[in-house]
Motif scaffolding. Sequence first.
Motif, PDB file in Angstrom:
ATOM      1  N   ALA A 161       4.562  11.812  51.937  1.00 15.78           N
ATOM      2  CA  ALA A 161       5.319  13.047  52.140  1.00 15.78           C
ATOM      3  C   ALA A 161       4.420  14.089  52.790  1.00 15.78           C
ATOM      4  N   ALA A 162       4.980  14.799  53.762  1.00 15.06           N
ATOM      5  CA  ALA A 162       4.256  15.882  54.424  1.00 15.06           C
ATOM      6  C   ALA A 162       4.502  17.185  53.675  1.00 15.06           C
ATOM      7  N   ALA A 163       3.536  18.107  53.808  1.00 15.25           N
ATOM      8  CA  ALA A 163       3.656  19.382  53.111  1.00 15.25           C
ATOM      9  C   ALA A 163       2.828  20.452  53.824  1.00 15.25           C
ATOM     10  N   LYS A 164       3.177  21.702  53.546  1.00 15.28           N
ATOM     11  CA  LYS A 164       2.354  22.835  53.969  1.00 15.28           C
ATOM     12  C   LYS A 164       1.590  23.328  52.757  1.00 15.28           C
ATOM     13  N   GLN A 165       0.276  23.441  52.907  1.00 14.08           N
ATOM     14  CA  GLN A 165      -0.601  23.820  51.805  1.00 14.08           C
ATOM     15  C   GLN A 165      -1.408  25.030  52.264  1.00 14.08           C
ATOM     16  N   GLY A 166      -1.043  26.224  51.789  1.00 19.56           N
ATOM     17  CA  GLY A 166      -1.654  27.442  52.322  1.00 19.56           C
ATOM     18  C   GLY A 166      -1.249  27.603  53.780  1.00 19.56           C
ATOM     19  N   GLU A 167      -2.244  27.655  54.654  1.00 21.06           N
ATOM     20  CA  GLU A 167      -1.975  27.738  56.094  1.00 21.06           C
ATOM     21  C   GLU A 167      -2.244  26.417  56.792  1.00 21.06           C
ATOM     22  N   THR A 168      -2.397  25.352  56.037  1.00 19.29           N
ATOM     23  CA  THR A 168      -2.678  24.038  56.614  1.00 19.29           C
ATOM     24  C   THR A 168      -1.530  23.079  56.321  1.00 19.29           C
ATOM     25  N   TYR A 169      -1.534  21.968  57.037  1.00 18.15           N
ATOM     26  CA  TYR A 169      -0.512  20.931  56.861  1.00 18.15           C
ATOM     27  C   TYR A 169      -1.197  19.637  56.446  1.00 18.15           C
ATOM     28  N   ARG A 170      -0.558  18.916  55.515  1.00 14.21           N
ATOM     29  CA  ARG A 170      -1.170  17.722  54.949  1.00 14.21           C
ATOM     30  C   ARG A 170      -0.138  16.596  54.846  1.00 14.21           C
TER      31      ARG A 170
ATOM     32  N   ALA B 287       0.852  23.033  44.303  1.00 16.09           N
ATOM     33  CA  ALA B 287       0.730  24.336  44.969  1.00 16.09           C
ATOM     34  C   ALA B 287       0.866  24.152  46.478  1.00 16.09           C
ATOM     35  N   LEU B 288       2.084  23.842  46.896  1.00 15.52           N
ATOM     36  CA  LEU B 288       2.364  23.591  48.311  1.00 15.52           C
ATOM     37  C   LEU B 288       3.869  23.646  48.526  1.00 15.52           C
ATOM     38  N   ALA B 289       4.292  23.474  49.765  1.00 18.04           N
ATOM     39  CA  ALA B 289       5.712  23.414  50.105  1.00 18.04           C
ATOM     40  C   ALA B 289       5.991  22.062  50.745  1.00 18.04           C
ATOM     41  N   TRP B 290       6.749  21.224  50.062  1.00 14.60           N
ATOM     42  CA  TRP B 290       7.065  19.914  50.612  1.00 14.60           C
ATOM     43  C   TRP B 290       7.984  20.057  51.816  1.00 14.60           C
ATOM     44  N   ASP B 291       7.803  19.181  52.801  1.00 15.97           N
ATOM     45  CA  ASP B 291       8.651  19.198  53.983  1.00 15.97           C
ATOM     46  C   ASP B 291       9.893  18.348  53.738  1.00 15.97           C
ATOM     47  N   ASN B 292      10.579  17.932  54.800  1.00 17.05           N
ATOM     48  CA  ASN B 292      11.925  17.389  54.690  1.00 17.05           C
ATOM     49  C   ASN B 292      12.039  16.038  53.996  1.00 17.05           C
TER      50      ASN B 292
END
Length: 352
Positions: free
Chosen positions: A31-40, A341-346
């Motif tokens: 799963a992709a996510a945004k973590q702070g100002e980075t993407y993981r 502590a991140l925002a999961w993507d779609n």
Amino acid sequence: MTSRRSVLAGLAALCLPAPSWADVGNPRFLAAAKQGETYRLHGLTADGESLFSLPLPARGHAATAHPDQPLAVAFARRPGVFALVLDCRDGRLISTLTPPPGRQFNGHGAFSADGETLFTSEVIAETSEGRIGLWETRRFTRMGEAPSGGIGPHDVRRLADGNLVIANGGIATDPRDRTKLNIPDMRPNLTLLSQDGAILDQAALDPALNRNSIRHLALARDDRIAFAMQWEGDAAEAVPLLGLWSPGQAPTLCPAPETEQPRMQGYAGSIAVATDGRIGLTSPRGGLAQVFAPDGGYLASHARPDICGLAALPDGGFLASDGMGALLRITDGMTALQSHALAWDNHIVTLA
């Protein structure tokens, strides 16, 4: 002259086991996510634990996993011009895939069953005409391409027989700002494609539903294909967002009740089929997950703000993710598993 030492070293290398997903803890999902100002890109267990986290240069969308080796291909959010082949053991970048000039990746891809070919969803940028890119996976070089059978392909899935099913969304977009250009005349379809690029079958919706863009796919029982749609008409029109298709037959749409359908706000973001055949559908716009029976009959709705990612859990039910970092289990109800502590993507992508 070849030395005895080099010969022995070569023989020893031949005896070494090939790397596998066990080398990174046997993750079940990506799963992709945004973590702070980075993407993981994360590798997840069925309990929602992150086993590894790899950097991405920009926002990711979906990924696909090699069937045997611990390799993942992470795709940029559409329309994108990068796909990264990552060694999930150490995060090493194996290759950066770039579409041919004038082309864009469209967010999804799939490996062949033997892992020797990668199929990528693409468009010709100026027209949104669909292509499926073909890449050999020893050096990840492009071998060729095939027409996707429509405009704006998005998801692509490999079937058990090795053929591919393509979700041609039907929407032509401006290659620079994603402005939708053909909504009144869009024609979404499902296309069955052989591995060598021949179109074997196609299915379209009733003309009255031509604005129901076919976006995402999941493999259901009895070789049926479950598909999720996004309505490009009046948001007040409560149209079905789930369909089932058996190649050779017309697609069947699966509405929710009149009281439940509008809650999806005309948008299905992800779809998955559970081990018992139940079908899950999520709407981040509506903050809702809906569950349907294997035959498409509506069963239940579960509210959760910004819910989108969805995948089948190995012991039943679904793993879902939201934009606040939560990973949840959906069975008869909804249970929190982990909070990151991140925002999961779609999307949550199941490893083969």
